[in-house]
Motif scaffolding. Structure first.
Motif, mmCIF file in Angstrom:
data_model
loop_
_atom_site.group_PDB
_atom_site.id
_atom_site.type_symbol
_atom_site.label_atom_id
_atom_site.label_comp_id
_atom_site.label_asym_id
_atom_site.label_seq_id
_atom_site.Cartn_x
_atom_site.Cartn_y
_atom_site.Cartn_z
ATOM 1 N N VAL A 31 8.196 12.224 -0.417
ATOM 2 C CA VAL A 31 8.597 10.948 -0.604
ATOM 3 C C VAL A 31 7.817 10.297 -1.682
ATOM 4 N N GLN A 32 8.747 9.423 -2.517
ATOM 5 C CA GLN A 32 8.119 8.716 -3.577
ATOM 6 C C GLN A 32 7.402 7.321 -2.999
ATOM 7 N N ILE A 33 6.338 7.360 -3.458
ATOM 8 C CA ILE A 33 5.284 6.034 -3.139
ATOM 9 C C ILE A 33 5.364 5.082 -4.556
ATOM 10 N N PRO A 34 5.936 3.943 -4.498
ATOM 11 C CA PRO A 34 5.862 3.008 -5.655
ATOM 12 C C PRO A 34 4.714 2.665 -5.832
ATOM 13 N N ALA A 35 4.088 2.415 -7.137
ATOM 14 C CA ALA A 35 2.793 1.592 -7.584
ATOM 15 C C ALA A 35 2.636 0.350 -6.876
ATOM 16 N N CYS A 36 1.176 0.011 -6.584
ATOM 17 C CA CYS A 36 1.033 -1.149 -6.112
ATOM 18 C C CYS A 36 0.397 -2.185 -7.209
ATOM 19 N N PRO A 37 0.912 -3.237 -7.622
ATOM 20 C CA PRO A 37 0.406 -3.958 -8.845
ATOM 21 C C PRO A 37 -0.782 -4.644 -8.438
ATOM 22 N N ASP A 51 -1.451 3.031 -4.516
ATOM 23 C CA ASP A 51 -2.448 3.263 -5.802
ATOM 24 C C ASP A 51 -1.820 2.400 -6.854
ATOM 25 N N SER A 52 -2.382 2.387 -7.979
ATOM 26 C CA SER A 52 -2.139 1.498 -9.205
ATOM 27 C C SER A 52 -0.869 2.291 -9.890
ATOM 28 N N ILE A 53 -0.539 3.700 -9.618
ATOM 29 C CA ILE A 53 0.296 4.172 -10.411
ATOM 30 C C ILE A 53 1.225 5.036 -9.064
ATOM 31 N N PRO A 54 2.393 5.362 -9.456
ATOM 32 C CA PRO A 54 3.450 5.922 -8.333
ATOM 33 C C PRO A 54 2.807 7.081 -7.980
ATOM 34 N N SER A 55 2.995 7.667 -6.760
ATOM 35 C CA SER A 55 2.754 8.996 -6.355
ATOM 36 C C SER A 55 3.657 9.589 -5.554
ATOM 37 N N VAL A 56 3.377 10.600 -4.946
ATOM 38 C CA VAL A 56 4.225 11.659 -4.205
ATOM 39 C C VAL A 56 3.386 11.960 -2.832
ATOM 40 N N CYS A 63 -1.309 -3.711 -0.349
ATOM 41 C CA CYS A 63 -0.887 -2.474 -1.030
ATOM 42 C C CYS A 63 -0.800 -1.502 0.320
ATOM 43 N N GLN A 64 -0.901 -1.854 1.675
ATOM 44 C CA GLN A 64 -0.509 -1.129 2.510
ATOM 45 C C GLN A 64 0.722 -0.891 3.013
ATOM 46 N N TYR A 65 1.095 0.419 3.471
ATOM 47 C CA TYR A 65 2.283 0.681 3.758
ATOM 48 C C TYR A 65 2.331 1.833 4.771
ATOM 49 N N TYR A 66 3.419 1.809 5.733
ATOM 50 C CA TYR A 66 3.677 3.017 6.633
ATOM 51 C C TYR A 66 4.590 4.024 6.237
ATOM 52 N N VAL A 67 4.667 5.258 6.521
ATOM 53 C CA VAL A 67 5.740 6.156 6.597
ATOM 54 C C VAL A 67 6.552 6.374 7.954
ATOM 55 N N VAL A 68 7.518 6.540 7.768
ATOM 56 C CA VAL A 68 8.437 6.683 9.153
ATOM 57 C C VAL A 68 9.129 7.853 9.046
ATOM 58 N N LEU A 69 8.858 9.095 9.792
ATOM 59 C CA LEU A 69 9.423 10.211 9.585
ATOM 60 C C LEU A 69 10.579 10.312 10.719
ATOM 61 N N ASP A 70 11.847 10.922 10.399
ATOM 62 C CA ASP A 70 12.905 11.081 11.387
ATOM 63 C C ASP A 70 13.585 12.372 10.986
ATOM 64 N N PHE A 71 14.206 12.903 12.206
ATOM 65 C CA PHE A 71 14.758 14.138 11.949
ATOM 66 C C PHE A 71 15.532 14.672 13.326
ATOM 67 N N LEU A 79 15.242 16.423 7.972
ATOM 68 C CA LEU A 79 13.867 15.354 8.089
ATOM 69 C C LEU A 79 13.843 14.390 6.654
ATOM 70 N N THR A 80 13.562 12.977 7.094
ATOM 71 C CA THR A 80 13.544 12.001 6.199
ATOM 72 C C THR A 80 12.111 11.382 6.268
ATOM 73 N N ALA A 81 11.763 10.979 5.105
ATOM 74 C CA ALA A 81 10.443 9.744 5.038
ATOM 75 C C ALA A 81 10.886 8.762 4.423
ATOM 76 N N THR A 82 10.555 7.491 5.095
ATOM 77 C CA THR A 82 10.866 6.257 4.676
ATOM 78 C C THR A 82 9.818 5.263 4.494
ATOM 79 N N VAL A 83 9.514 4.793 3.437
ATOM 80 C CA VAL A 83 8.210 3.784 3.481
ATOM 81 C C VAL A 83 8.772 2.530 3.689
ATOM 82 N N VAL A 84 7.747 2.127 4.498
ATOM 83 C CA VAL A 84 7.937 0.742 5.070
ATOM 84 C C VAL A 84 6.426 -0.148 4.676
ATOM 85 N N THR A 85 6.712 -1.148 3.719
ATOM 86 C CA THR A 85 5.736 -2.015 3.471
ATOM 87 C C THR A 85 5.411 -3.135 4.147
ATOM 88 N N THR A 86 4.253 -3.225 4.602
ATOM 89 C CA THR A 86 4.088 -4.355 5.635
ATOM 90 C C THR A 86 3.297 -5.764 5.045
#
Length: 283
Positions: A108-114, A84-89, A40-48, A28-35
């Motif tokens: 999956v690590q979610i990068p901070a949104c500035p 969020d304004s800080i990185p999250s998981v 600050c919106q993004y999607y997470v794509v799960l593949d397995f 199982l993998t999770a990939t962050v896709v920023t649109t």
């Protein structure tokens, strides 16, 4: 002869256990896709990968049930979420719809949104509010709204009388609330806030249906707690009496401000396998 009568049952049980042992969800993998970085919106794509599974799986995590999907929809795209304004998981658990022990999880690590733009809820509207629930002073309501820079993936809902109706993912919009309390007036009010952001709220007054009918009375409500089913849930059996069950056939259940669903009166006594534990000695 008695031994032979049990043989089919034993074979069926053995077959079921064997199928569950062969079920496997892996890699199982999770990939962050920023649109849209500006919002600050993004999607997470799960593949397995999977073998020996049924035809559907569920995705849960972060206190949210993201739904049930067919295996042929893999990779599955979840969201949109808001950074969020800080990185999250974020954590996700993929479980076979039938074999509950057949699962895999990923973080999956979610990068901070500035972005420092101000959160704004707008175009709040009640799409429908006409169908009263028989035997109660409540009705079904469907709402929708738009939001800029929410900074959170969840929103909270209150009725005009102050009743807290729960928190929901923004991805569930437009949202149907099956049991909205009627104030008794020609108009009702609803309040929406982004979760953990009391400064980002919107209130709407809208025409309400007339639900003035003989109210139902729930009596002799009991909840019998059973064994734990996880570190945050346990089995609970609910029983109660209703004064006018002849005109009612369904009821809603909430627990610790969490909406659990609509059930048939014929289901009573109702056993809920994953009743949410508040963490306290009482719920």
């Amino acid at each position: 002869m008695r031994f032979l009568s049990f043989l089919p049952m034993l074979l069926l049980l053995a077959g079921s256990l064997g199928a569950q042992n062969q079920c496997s969800i892996f890699d199982l993998t999770a990939t962050v896709v920023t649109t849209d970085p500006s919002s600050c919106q993004y999607y997470v794509v799960l593949d397995f990968e999977h073998t020996g599974t049924t035809n559907q799986f569920t995705v849960k995590g972060n206190g949210v049930n993201y739904g049930t999907f067919p295996y042929d929809s893999v990779p599955v795209k979840l969201g949109p979420f808001t950074g969020d304004s800080i990185p999250s998981v974020k954590e996700f658990v993929v479980t076979d719809a039938v074999f509950q022990d057949c699962q895999d999880d990923v973080s999956v690590q979610i990068p901070a949104c500035p972005s420092t733009a101000v959160c704004d809820i707008y175009d709040l509207e009640v799409l429908t509010a006409t169908e009263c629930n028989p035997g109660s002073l409540t009705y079904k309501l469907k709402l929708n709204f738009k939001v800029k820079n929410p900074g959170n993936d969840l929103f909270e809902v209150w009725a005009g009388n102050g009743t807290y109706l729960g928190f929901f993912p923004l991805s569930q919009l437009p949202l149907t609330i099956p049991v909205f309390p009627w104030s008794g007036d020609p108009t009702d009010q609803i309040k929406i806030c982004i979760n953990d952001n009391p400064d980002c709220c919107e209130t709407l007054t809208f025409p309400a249906p007339d639900c003035n009918q003989t109210p139902c009375i729930v009596e002799n409500l009991t909840v019998e707690s059973g064994e734990c089913t996880s570190d945050s849930t346990y089995k609970a059996t609910i029983k109660f009496d209703l004064n006018n069950s002849s005109i009612l056939d369904k009821f809603g259940v909430w627990a610790n401000d969490e909406y659990l669903g609509i059930y048939d009166l014929d289901d009573l006594p109702l056993t809920i396998d994953n009743f949410p534990w508040s963490g306290d000695s009482t719920d």
